[in-house]
Write a protein that holds these residues in place. Structure first.
Motif, short mmCIF file in Angstrom:
data_model
loop_
_atom_site.label_atom_id
_atom_site.label_comp_id
_atom_site.label_asym_id
_atom_site.label_seq_id
_atom_site.Cartn_x
_atom_site.Cartn_y
_atom_site.Cartn_z
N ARG A 15 0.82 -1.20 0.00
CA ARG A 15 0.00 0.00 0.00
C ARG A 15 0.87 1.27 0.00
O ARG A 15 0.61 2.23 -0.72
N ARG A 19 1.15 4.19 -2.82
CA ARG A 19 0.99 5.61 -2.47
C ARG A 19 2.18 6.41 -3.01
O ARG A 19 2.01 7.48 -3.60
N SER A 286 4.60 11.16 3.18
CA SER A 286 4.00 10.33 2.12
C SER A 286 2.61 9.84 2.53
O SER A 286 1.82 9.44 1.70
#
Ligand code: ADP
Ligand code: ASP
Ligand code: MG
Length: 457
Positions: A15, A19, A286
């Motif tokens: 994930r 991203r 992030s």
């Protein structure tokens, strides 16, 4: 051209990598070069397996290695889907075979050298860069995997190698710049390089930030972005003080001082290549890419607050070297520093009196051999479990009475060493490690309750 560096947590699982991919995709027009760390905790695990192997414990080393393999396979599988992963599987498999072989070799010999340590710990970035490059392709980007050992040329000081800039910059121009010119997104691992003889080296823990800055300076980037797990550089470590606030803009000098004295969000050497080329550095989250982060520039605007931030460095040992009276006068200090130099132990804070010198060193250093060497010169004592607290801000230069306010606030705390003046922008002192979070919280309350909105968010 810009450099975007993603730290361990920013590539810790599928994930997070997706991203990061979305963030890079949003900046394709700015021609990004991507630098990645090993996935979170992987470098620690690699070092643990190397140590186990070095101690002859092959079973533990191989067990740790297999769990690492599983994590990387799972992440790659999730990101790539079955068809792509089948092609990629062999490539990762070959790396793990090499790593296993290496661990067996280390266990058989029962000795772990800095050179072999580098060989093992480099796998973190070798693997993460491969997975991220493949994932970016799968997301539709024209990514190009670059092995950083092909461009970051260093000396042979294993585990803390220093870059050789001339050679490195030439290689960046000949091997990385053409990829950017061809419209590709180079993806490369931070932290790792190789000596002139082609032997794998690493540039010190947390060094991926430094790799990104070296690449940015060598390629003449417009900006360097350090993507991490906090909104930017904060007024203090948010893990230590929940009230920590984001600093919107800070000078290179202040950021370097904070990084040096423990603000782990930035590797201390990072700003150097950026300063030399006057390239702005941004620290960004992030997990919250909309946040504007922290901008580090040559000159920061004036600030109403006395300080920009408080840094803390734990796990510190104080070394006291006491000489017979008046011996400090001539040649004594240089012989003490020469001993630190011989043992390659870095000193952070120093204070002297007529008869003694106190110095602080990182407790991770191996102190007993150094102490034995120093004992030939004078009486030596050392004491661990200390912490350095460092208040940083350019206003320290010309505001009288700041030190009095700091120590007035800490009237009941035992202060072991104090230093101010070396850089004119930091006030540094040493306390017992078990009181440091209380000390920081109190100082934070005093100096950061009312914030200049131009500088802090
Ligand atoms: P990365 O893996 O992205 O390189 P690091 O763990 O090296 O990230 O650095 C980020 C961490 O630095 C944060 O999670 C935070 O706990 C710590 N940190 C220490 N001091 C500061 C500070 N002044 N501002 C922001 N973060 C800080
Ligand atoms: N992976 C390396 C480390 O954990 C380098 C970095 O993440 O900056 O120290
Ligand atoms: Mg880091």
């Amino acid at each position: 051209m810009i450099v975007m560096k993603f730290g361990g947590t920013s590539v810790q699982d599928a994930r997070a990598i997706e991203r990061a991919g979305a963030i890079v995709t949003g900046r394709l027009e700015q021609r990004p070069v991507v630098v990645v760390s090993a996935m979170a905790k992987v470098t620690d695990q690699l070092l643990a397996m190397a140590r186990a192997a070095g101690a002859g414990d092959r079973k533990t080393a191989l067990k740790l290695c297999r769990s690492l393999q599983e994590r990387h396979y799972n992440t790659a599988g999730e990101l790539l889907g079955t068809a792509l992963f089948t092609q990629f599987h062999g490539d990762l498999g070959a790396d793990f075979e090499t790593l296993e072989e290496l661990l067996r070799g280390i266990a058989a010999v029962g000795e772990l050298t800095p050179r072999t340590t580098d060989y093992v710990s480099a796998f973190g970035e070798i693997l993460s860069s491969k997975i991220v490059a493949a994932a970016f392709s799968a997301l539709g980007m024209k990514s190009a995997l670059v092995d950083s050992r092909d461009w970051l040329v260093t000396d042979s000081a294993h585990m803390r190698a220093a870059p050789l800039f001339e050679e490195t910059n030439q290689r960046l121009q000949s091997r990385v710049a053409p990829l950017v010119a061809a419209g590709k997104v180079p993806v490369m691992g931070g932290f790792i390089g190789s000596s002139k003889a082609g032997i794998t080296t690493t540039i010190g823990r947390g060094g991926s930030d430094y790799s990104a800055a070296i690449a940015g300076a060598g390629l003449g980037a417009e900006r360097i972005e350090i993507w991490t797990d906090v909104d930017g550089m904060m007024t203090t470590d948010p893990r230590l003080c929940a009230d920590a606030r984001r600093i919107k803009v800070i000078s290179f000098d202040e950021a370097a001082e904070l990084a040096y004295f423990g603000a782990k969000v930035l590797h201390p050497a990072t700003v150097l290549p950026a300063v030399q080329k006057n390239i702005p550095v941004y620290i960004l989250n992030s997990g919250n890419p909309e946040c504007e982060g922290t901008r580090i520039t040559a000159r920061a605007p004036r600030c109403r607050n006395s300080f920009k931030a408080i840094a803390v460095k734990k796990r510190i040992t104080i070394v006291d070297v006491a000489a017979p009276r008046m011996q400090l006068a001539h040649g004594f200090l240089s012989s003490i520093f020469a001993a630190f130099d011989r043992h390659r132990v870095a000193v952070d804070v120093v204070s002297t009196s007529e008869v003694s010198v106190s110095l602080t060193v990182d407790s991770n250093e191996s102190i007993p051999p150094l102490a034995a060497d120093l004992a030939k010169l004078a009486d030596v004592k050392y004491e661990g479990r200390k912490a350095i607290v460092c208040l940083v801000g350019e206003n320290l230069r010309d505001t009288p009475g700041i030190a009095a306010r700091v120590f007035g606030e800490l009237a009941d705390v035992k202060i072991r060493m104090i230093s101010q003046g070396a850089s004119e922008i930091n006030l540094t002192f040493v306390v017992e490690e078990d009181v440091v979070s209380d000390v920081v919280q109190r100082l934070h309350k005093t100096f950061f309750s009312d914030l200049d909105p131009e500088v802090f968010a």
